[in-house]
Design a protein around this motif. Structure first.
Motif, PDB file in Angstrom:
ATOM      1  N   THR A 395      34.383 -35.854 -21.574  1.00  0.00           N
ATOM      2  CA  THR A 395      34.085 -34.506 -22.304  1.00  0.00           C
ATOM      3  C   THR A 395      32.623 -34.831 -22.831  1.00  0.00           C
ATOM      4  O   THR A 395      32.110 -35.838 -23.211  1.00  0.00           O
ATOM      5  N   GLN A 396      31.759 -33.852 -22.491  1.00  0.00           N
ATOM      6  CA  GLN A 396      30.474 -33.783 -22.736  1.00  0.00           C
ATOM      7  C   GLN A 396      30.320 -32.543 -23.624  1.00  0.00           C
ATOM      8  O   GLN A 396      30.199 -31.286 -23.422  1.00  0.00           O
ATOM      9  N   PRO A 397      30.177 -32.839 -25.161  1.00  0.00           N
ATOM     10  CA  PRO A 397      30.305 -31.798 -26.339  1.00  0.00           C
ATOM     11  C   PRO A 397      29.338 -30.994 -26.387  1.00  0.00           C
ATOM     12  O   PRO A 397      29.347 -29.772 -26.390  1.00  0.00           O
ATOM     13  N   GLN A 398      27.909 -31.215 -25.971  1.00  0.00           N
ATOM     14  CA  GLN A 398      26.889 -30.659 -25.610  1.00  0.00           C
ATOM     15  C   GLN A 398      26.806 -29.493 -24.570  1.00  0.00           C
ATOM     16  O   GLN A 398      26.515 -28.426 -25.032  1.00  0.00           O
ATOM     17  N   LEU A 399      27.486 -29.709 -23.662  1.00  0.00           N
ATOM     18  CA  LEU A 399      27.810 -28.934 -22.494  1.00  0.00           C
ATOM     19  C   LEU A 399      28.931 -27.860 -22.753  1.00  0.00           C
ATOM     20  O   LEU A 399      28.886 -26.846 -22.597  1.00  0.00           O
ATOM     21  N   ILE A 400      29.714 -28.458 -23.693  1.00  0.00           N
ATOM     22  CA  ILE A 400      30.976 -27.433 -24.180  1.00  0.00           C
ATOM     23  C   ILE A 400      30.517 -26.533 -25.013  1.00  0.00           C
ATOM     24  O   ILE A 400      30.979 -25.150 -25.007  1.00  0.00           O
ATOM     25  N   GLN A 401      29.590 -26.842 -25.909  1.00  0.00           N
ATOM     26  CA  GLN A 401      29.112 -25.959 -27.007  1.00  0.00           C
ATOM     27  C   GLN A 401      28.106 -25.022 -26.130  1.00  0.00           C
ATOM     28  O   GLN A 401      28.247 -23.645 -26.363  1.00  0.00           O
TER      29      GLN A 401
END
Length: 513
Positions: A395-401
């Motif tokens: 998971t890439q949190p910055q991309l999900i946001q």
């Protein structure tokens, strides 16, 4: 022991609320607390009226709203995770509104007086006790400063820190249970995601950080005449109080009113699109909650934004990778889309580029084949994140946001003009950005900058290595750059190379600028 009992008691309370809305599947799918689920099904809690006509995601949204502020934040975060919840439920959760009944104006005055250190009348000549907006973290009142300036005063909810702390402890415990019960979900980084959400909310609960975010974004757009950020009134800001310049305008979703006022929806959409791309690709700092309630059209036609509690950041490398990814999908270059994932380190190198290319094509073609105005890059990215389970993509949190923000922005754009696609509207900007940031000269500059930064950090890295070796070596081991008797030195020592290469990289960067 006492803490465990407290967690179980709270978990049972949550399960009973989920049972009332018939959404215990949330626990069942994650494979956690089967005993709690069994007990919740036995307790005659009574079902909420009308839930049979609701989809599962709609029922879950209602349940989370009833569970309070922390659950609302969790639901909003889950709306960006179709890889966890499935497309339909995640889509329904996007409708979860962060709205709660306001607390009293008297309580708001008390908090202001405690944080600013004096009676409200010392700071505000007028203060409206009735809140104009109330959310899970804070609420807003209109006022006038003693200098006569119209302002919006944001006040934190009472006891909110204590409540969130207890709830996040429960969420962290549940995330740990999930990862133990479902090792296949480890790649989703649920524990880290809960921690990231907690960190975000912790920042939201100190309104000085929100004021700083607003101030930074205002600085970023100071030379742009189409997008406006209200001024922060720093003398009136504290941990639980933030004061911004009050703006007057119409919400971007009030289409009839905008038309009556002489505003062109296409013009507004173009400004919104440009503002979004400048935040993401120019500044690397974006407003992550740009729903219609936070965007206004001023009387002079400028677009304005408020509520800076949720923001996101992208480093330059991620900006480049994201830009290439968007361009590759727009041009249907799926091989390049796959390569970007590997180059960015999002997908392990032991995976197959060819298979990932095939997966990207299978996701993108049904979307990119739609009429231009129906293409959703946000949904494309969401489906891409979902299928990456097969390729062990973490998971890439910055991309999900960012994907969540893109989804909201697309909704605003379609409401302004359903026949225009914001991504294609901003195509000239995208092409210019690509040329400036992804061309040969830009690549040389990026490599030079990264090399310079790495070399400048090298002495510290080597010093740290020396310290570690001294600690673990029996007789000590130290790298010495000085000359020693009997040791022949030829040419540069390592520090000379660091200085020389660092200066060379700096000169390249300066030349390219």
């Amino acid at each position: 022991m006492f803490r465990s009992l407290t967690i179980l008691k709270r978990l049972m309370s949550v399960a009973l609320t989920l049972a009332r809305y018939d959404v215990l599947f949330l626990f069942e799918q994650l494979g956690i607390a089967p005993v709690i689920v069994f007990m919740a099904r036995l307790v005659p809690v009574g079902r909420v009226r009308g839930i049979k006509q609701m989809r599962p995601g709609q029922r879950l949204a209602r349940a989370l709203h009833d569970l309070g502020p922390t659950a609302i934040k969790l639901g909003q975060a889950l709306s960006t995770r179709p890889d966890v919840m499935g497309d339909e439920i995640a889509d329904d959760l996007t409708e979860l509104q962060d709205r709660l009944p306001p607390f009293s104006g008297k309580e708001a005055r008390r908090i202001i007086e405690e944080d600013l250190g004096g009676p409200v009348e010392k700071f505000f000549s007028e203060f409206d006790d009735e809140a104009v907006a109330a959310a899970s973290i804070a609420q807003v009142h209109f006022a006038k400063t003693i200098e006569g300036e119209e302002v919006a005063v944001k006040v934190l909810r009472p006891n909110i820190r204590r409540d969130f702390k207890a709830d996040f402890h429960l969420m962290s415990t549940i995330a740990q249970w999930v990862e133990r019960a479902r090792p296949d979900l480890m790649r989703l980084k649920l524990v880290e995601s809960v921690q990231a959400l907690e960190d975000t909310v912790r920042f939201e609960m100190d309104l000085r950080f929100e004021a700083a975010a607003a101030d930074e974004m205002r600085e970023n757009f100071k030379d742009d005449d189409y997008f406006y950020i209200p001024e922060v009134k720093w003398p009136y800001c504290a941990k639980r109080v933030m004061v911004l310049e009050r703006i007057h305008g119409l919400n971007v979703d009030e289409i009839d009113e905008l038309n009556k006022a002489g505003h062109n929806p296409n013009d507004i959409l173009e400004k919104a699109s440009m503002a979004f791309f400048n935040m993401v690709f120019r500044d690397g700092f974006f407003h992550a909650d740009l729903h219609p309630g936070n965007m206004f059209v001023l009387n002079d036609g400028r677009l304005a934004a408020v509520d800076f509690g949720i923001t996101g950041r992208l480093d330059h490398a991620t900006q480049r990778h994201l830009g290439e990814l968007l361009l590759s999908f727009i041009t249907r270059d799926y091989k390049r889309a796959a390569e970007v994932h590997f180059e960015a380190g999002w997908v392990p190198m032991n995976q197959s580029v060819e298979l990932f290319t095939q997966a990207a094509r299978s996701i993108a073609e049904p979307i990119m084949g739609l009429p231009q105005n129906e293409i959703s890059m946000a949904r494309l990215l969401a489906q891409l994140f979902e299928v990456t389970e097969y390729f062990a993509m973490e998971t890439q949190p910055q991309l999900i946001q960012l994907q969540k923000t893109m989804l909201i922005a697309e909704g605003v754009g379609r409401n302004l003009n359903p026949n225009v696609n914001m991504w294609f509207l901003a195509e000239p900007f995208i092409e210019r950005w690509m040329r400036d940031n992804l061309g040969p000269q830009a690549r040389v500059k990026a490599v030079a900058t990264e090399t310079r930064d790495t070399l400048l950090r090298l002495p510290r890295i080597i010093a740290n290595i020396e310290e570690r070796l001294d600690d673990i070596g029996k007789n000590g081991l130290k790298l010495d750059t000085g000359k020693r008797p009997g040791v022949r030195h030829t040419g540069f020592n390592w520090m000379g190379w660091v200085i020389a290469l660092g200066l060379a990289a700096a000169l390249i960067v300066e030349y390219l600028d």
